[in-house]
Scaffold this motif. Structure first.
Motif, short mmCIF file in Angstrom:
data_model
loop_
_atom_site.label_atom_id
_atom_site.label_comp_id
_atom_site.label_asym_id
_atom_site.label_seq_id
_atom_site.Cartn_x
_atom_site.Cartn_y
_atom_site.Cartn_z
N GLU A 195 0.91 -1.16 -0.11
CA GLU A 195 0.10 0.08 -0.01
C GLU A 195 0.88 1.40 0.13
O GLU A 195 0.74 2.21 -0.74
CB GLU A 195 -0.80 0.16 1.22
N ASP A 196 1.76 1.31 0.94
CA ASP A 196 2.71 2.24 0.94
C ASP A 196 3.43 2.67 -0.22
O ASP A 196 3.62 3.77 -1.08
CB ASP A 196 3.65 2.29 2.27
N LEU A 197 4.16 1.43 -0.79
CA LEU A 197 4.95 1.70 -2.14
C LEU A 197 4.22 2.24 -3.17
O LEU A 197 4.39 3.13 -3.94
CB LEU A 197 5.58 0.28 -2.33
N VAL A 198 2.70 1.63 -3.35
CA VAL A 198 2.09 2.09 -4.40
C VAL A 198 1.58 3.60 -4.28
O VAL A 198 1.77 4.46 -5.21
CB VAL A 198 0.77 1.22 -4.61
N ASP A 199 1.22 3.87 -2.97
CA ASP A 199 0.68 5.24 -2.85
C ASP A 199 2.03 6.26 -3.04
O ASP A 199 1.60 7.24 -3.78
CB ASP A 199 0.42 5.53 -1.58
N ARG A 201 9.28 -0.96 -12.84
CA ARG A 201 10.43 -0.06 -13.20
C ARG A 201 10.41 0.92 -12.16
O ARG A 201 11.59 1.34 -11.82
CB ARG A 201 10.01 0.58 -14.55
N ASP A 202 9.22 1.39 -11.74
CA ASP A 202 9.43 2.67 -10.81
C ASP A 202 9.44 2.43 -9.44
O ASP A 202 9.79 3.09 -8.54
CB ASP A 202 8.15 3.47 -11.08
N VAL A 203 9.01 1.28 -9.10
CA VAL A 203 9.26 0.57 -7.53
C VAL A 203 10.17 -0.37 -7.25
O VAL A 203 11.19 -0.08 -6.56
CB VAL A 203 7.89 0.24 -7.03
N LEU A 204 10.16 -1.54 -7.96
CA LEU A 204 10.88 -2.71 -7.58
C LEU A 204 12.41 -2.29 -7.74
O LEU A 204 13.43 -2.49 -7.14
CB LEU A 204 10.47 -3.92 -8.45
N LEU A 205 12.52 -1.79 -9.06
CA LEU A 205 14.10 -1.69 -9.36
C LEU A 205 14.75 -0.82 -8.30
O LEU A 205 15.96 -0.92 -8.12
CB LEU A 205 14.31 -1.19 -10.65
N SER A 206 14.16 0.18 -7.89
CA SER A 206 14.73 1.09 -6.77
C SER A 206 14.61 0.67 -5.37
O SER A 206 15.65 1.45 -4.71
CB SER A 206 14.06 2.68 -7.05
N CYS A 207 14.24 -0.20 -5.13
CA CYS A 207 13.86 -0.74 -3.73
C CYS A 207 14.82 -1.64 -3.36
O CYS A 207 14.76 -2.19 -2.24
CB CYS A 207 12.28 -0.58 -3.57
N VAL A 208 15.82 -2.25 -4.41
CA VAL A 208 16.46 -3.07 -3.98
C VAL A 208 17.40 -3.01 -2.84
O VAL A 208 17.85 -3.77 -2.01
CB VAL A 208 17.31 -3.81 -5.41
N SER A 268 4.55 5.86 -4.94
CA SER A 268 4.94 5.96 -6.56
C SER A 268 3.73 6.72 -7.39
O SER A 268 4.14 7.59 -8.16
CB SER A 268 5.01 4.55 -7.09
N TYR A 269 2.70 6.66 -6.79
CA TYR A 269 1.60 7.15 -7.67
C TYR A 269 1.55 8.66 -7.52
O TYR A 269 1.55 9.36 -8.54
CB TYR A 269 0.16 6.65 -7.12
N SER A 270 1.97 9.07 -6.15
CA SER A 270 1.98 10.58 -5.66
C SER A 270 3.18 11.25 -6.79
O SER A 270 3.03 12.22 -7.04
CB SER A 270 2.03 10.74 -4.30
N ARG A 271 4.06 10.35 -6.97
CA ARG A 271 5.34 10.87 -7.65
C ARG A 271 5.23 10.79 -9.20
O ARG A 271 5.95 11.12 -9.78
CB ARG A 271 6.68 10.32 -7.23
N GLY A 272 3.95 10.16 -9.62
CA GLY A 272 3.62 10.04 -11.14
C GLY A 272 4.26 8.82 -11.62
O GLY A 272 4.38 8.50 -12.83
#
Lengths: 374, 412
Positions: free
Chosen positions: A205-209, A221-228, A211-215
């Motif tokens: 929930e937090d990761l999606v919220d 691409r926008d969440v998984l790759l950067s959270c490693v 990322s969504y707020s940042r477009g």
């Protein structure tokens, strides 16, 4: 058994390499394996794992998917508590109803996610086909990480048709993900994601919220790759058979693999069967002139010609004197007397007239779209 | 809630003439036609005739039948109002007894029927294979203003002595009835399918129940009683395929009837589908060296050998160089390498070893008790036949009789 997990399947991803096979249907609804659709495998994996709450995000061309799934009865998912939730897009004041990517989709179904009272979320795509249960991966996830990605070792690489190719680089412990590659041109790893990601619901929930707020648009691409780097991302290795249906060529290749006993046995594992919509077809009828070798065939077929090295879905007719080789004939296909097929994929209800020859070649199968008369 | 018509299906007894095939199930649950059970036929006929309330009467192993029917969803009979119900005999404060006859089975379940307050009740038998629109029969019943309508089939005159024969006048009204007559006057054979006005039937059953000498049977008691009382009873002529599959021979024949070109009974009829509990199995596979001709094959089967003029049910396995001919292989049975099966019925989950011969001519001096089977070899459910066994035609193989076929033949 795994009552603490629920599933969310994203069936929206378009794929140009599937060509006419996805003209009027999502990849999830593409027929595969003689009597199933791609979605049947992942849904059955959930059900056979004891997961009783499954959300299915649909986007475009979902009519055929809805028709196939109905209330989820065949998967035993028509339940009072939980069950199957089909989540089509809808428009609100801050949502156009058209998803740019899966982040949009996840954001718009967040109500369903919040309401689900299981701790772990099993995120899934819909074009990777395998038959297993999630018992072991869930056990590993409960004990180790924030995010667990299911992968298998697959040395095959088709750069010209690369689509949503996620690869894992692992630490020496063989579990911890040190780096992820997304559509790499020169892959450094053969460990390919099976499109299964386990994640704690609240973290999701937090990761999606965020990322969504940042477009953000694409979860991988926008969440998984950067959270490693920040989160504990783990890999879970699957050694069974995996079919990635991401182009006409891989569709053809994996379909033909089902003629091999080992692959077919793994995918049709009797201890956890694959469920699908029942059509009440009669048994297949072999006529006096039937000459059939190395063929997977569903119910309701009528065969009086020659069929070799092929996959026949329900209700296919092959008339006397017709020759079918190395082909995939979907539901309701009719091959008239004297017609010849080789390396062809005939979508639902295609009719081949008498005497026609449809000859493709290895690596270049012909595709004939739904309802066509040749 | 009121229903116009309720169906009562006499699923009946153990079916002893089917011998070992019914050792752990009632006759209506015997497999038929590659993926069906016998009971699928009357049930599908009901659903296709818009009859949505069906009582299934049985007093033999109700569990197997109950488990098979489940909620009725496979026949679209999971209804809010109505549906399919298994009705075994039960005890009340006052009494309780086994079903003493076909009519008694209905009588004991009168409260089940009464709750739907139907105008008509359709009585069906659980061991017949046919496709029939009961709506047509009901229309006929109403048009003739009859108290009872009995479906009849014209059978060859020389076979008429095996059936209940209805003698009618020109208008179709039944004037007399003879059960298995030695000298039949007509060839209108009763198919065991009746429509009664429920109130009338109820009154006759009540009287019949009070009669200590009665056998409480439709054919022997209720129908003759109604005839002699002058009730209007008509014969509804049915044309089409109908077969009583109560014997090994007729069961085998009826399966073979599906293999003709065109078949005597066409199951591939979108307007009249036969519904069944579909097994959850993958498509079937035919191997590179296999030969399959004039055969029905169902899902889950794996064929490496040869199948000719046979009916193969779901999940069967025919190994390399094995040949199955003129035979019926029930669900999940396995045929070993280089084994030959001729004119046989192989029971559910039976495992036939390698190099076995089934259906051979008897060896010199060998005798076989084939009273039930004629020349059809019958292998019971769940039997394992060791490699190299020879089983003569007409033999019945069960756990008890298996020994006499191993170790060198009948007299060993």
């Amino acid at each position: 058994m795994n009552q603490d997990a629920f599933g969310l399947i994203f069936t929206g991803e378009p794929n140009p390499y599937m060509r006419d096979l996805t003209l009027s249907r999502a990849v999830a609804a593409v027929p595969f394996g003689g009597r199933y659709r791609c979605i049947d495998y992942i849904l059955s994996d959930f059900v056979n794992s004891g997961v009783r709450n499954v959300g299915l995000i649909t986007q475009k061309n979902y009519h055929s998917l809805m028709d196939h799934l109905g209330m989820g009865k065949e998967w035993d998912l028509n339940r009072k508590r939980d069950g199957l939730f089909i989540l089509p897009p809808y428009s609100t004041k801050d949502n156009t109803g058209v998803y740019r990517g899966d982040i949009d989709a996840f954001h718009s179904v967040m109500q369903y996610v919040r309401r689900s009272n299981q701790k772990y979320l099993i995120l899934s795509g819909s074009h990777t086909v395998f038959n297993t249960t999630f018992d072991a991966i869930l056990n590993q996830h409960r004990a180790t990480g924030d995010i667990t990605i299911m992968y298998n070792e697959d040395p095959r690489f088709f750069p010209e048709e690369q689509n949503r190719d996620l690869r894992l680089l692992l630490d020496q412990d063989g579990m911890t993900v040190t780096e992820l590659e997304w559509n790499p041109r020169r892959p450094r790893s053969n460990y390919r994601s099976c499109e299964i990601i386990i994640i704690d619901k609240t973290l999701f929930e937090d990761l999606v919220d965020e990322s969504y707020s940042r477009g953000g648009i694409d979860f991988t691409r926008d969440v998984l790759l950067s959270c490693v780097k920040e989160l504990k991302v783990m890999g879970w290795r699957y050694d069974g058979y995996v079919a990635r249906i991401d182009s006409v060529n891989t569709y053809f290749m994996h379909s033909m693999e089902l003629l091999n006993a080992a692959e077919a046995k793994d995918l049709n594992n009797r201890t956890h069967p694959i469920y699908t919509k029942v059509k009440d077809e009669i048994p297949s009828v072999y006529g006096a002139q039937a000459d059939v070798h190395n063929v997977v065939m569903a119910d309701g077929c009528r065969i009086d010609g020659t069929v070799e090295n092929s996959i026949l879905f329900r209700g296919v007719t092959v008339e006397r004197g017709a020759m079918v080789r190395n082909s995939i004939l979907m539901q309701g296909v009719k091959v008239s007397a004297g017609a010849k097929l080789d390396h062809a994929i005939l979508d639902k209800n295609v009719t081949v007239s008498s005497g026609r020859s449809l000859i493709g070649y290895e690596g270049i199968p012909l595709v004939f779209r739904k309802n066509l008369t040749v | 809630m009121k229903k116009r018509i309720v169906a009562m299906l006499l699923a009946g007894g153990q079916g002893s003439r089917l011998g070992v095939l019914t050792s752990n199930m009632a006759k209506p649950a015997v497999p038929f036609g590659g993926k069906y059970r016998i009971i699928d036929f009357p049930l599908s006929n009901c659903v296709n005739s818009d009859i949505d309330t069906v009582g299934v009467l049985t007093q033999y192993r109700p569990l197997a039948l109950n488990a098979y029917l489940g909620t009725g969803q496979h026949w679209d009979l999971d209804r809010n109002n109505g549906g399919v119900f298994v009705l075994p005999p039960y005890m009340t404060e006052k009494d309780g007894r086994w079903y003493s006859g076909t009519a008694n089975a209905i009588w004991q379940n009168r409260t089940f029927v009464d709750q739907y307050d139907p105008d008509y009740v359709l009585i069906l038998s659980g061991d017949h294979i046919y496709k029939m629109d009961y709506t047509e029969m009901l229309r006929f019943h109403i048009a003739h203003n009859a108290a009872a309508t009995i479906a009849v089939l014209r059978v060859p005159m020389e076979e008429a002595h095996r059936f209940g024969i209805m003698n009618t006048d020109e208008s179709g009204t039944i004037v007399s009835f003879e059960e298995k007559p030695k000298a039949p006057k007509s060839n209108n054979a009763s198919m065991g399918i009746y429509i009664f006005n429920w109130k009338t039937l109820r009154a006759y059953m009540e009287r019949d129940d009070a009669d200590q000498t009665s056998e409480n049977d439709f054919g022997k008691n209720i129908i003759p009683e109604m005839l002699s009382a002058g009730e209007k009873m008509v014969a509804y002529p049915f044309e089409g395929y109908w077969k009583d599959v109560g014997t090994i021979k007729s069961l085998w024949e009826a399966n073979m009837d599906l293999l003709g070109d065109p078949p005597l009974l066409d199951l591939d009829d979108p307007s009249w589908r036969i519904y069944t509990r579909n097994p959850v199995m993958p498509p079937h596979y035919v191997g590179t060296n296999a030969t399959v001709k004039n055969t029905l094959v169902s899902e889950g089967s794996v064929l490496y050998g040869t199948a000719l003029h046979s009916v193969l049910f779901c999940g069967t396995h025919i190994d390399l160089d094995a040949t199955v001919e003129d035979s019926i292989v029930f669900p999940s049975a396995r045929i070993g390498k280089n084994t030959r099966v001729r004119k046989a019925i192989i029971g559910e989950n039976a495992v036939i070893g390698d190099n076995v011969r089934i259906g051979e001519a008897p060896r010199a001096g060998e005798t076989v008790d084939n009273e039930l089977t004629g020349d059809i070899a019958l292998i019971g459910n769940d039997i394992t036949i060791p490699d190299g066994t020879v089983i003569p035609r007409g033999a019945v193989v069960t756990g008890k009789t298996l020994g006499q076929f191993i170790d060198g033949g009948a007299n060993a």
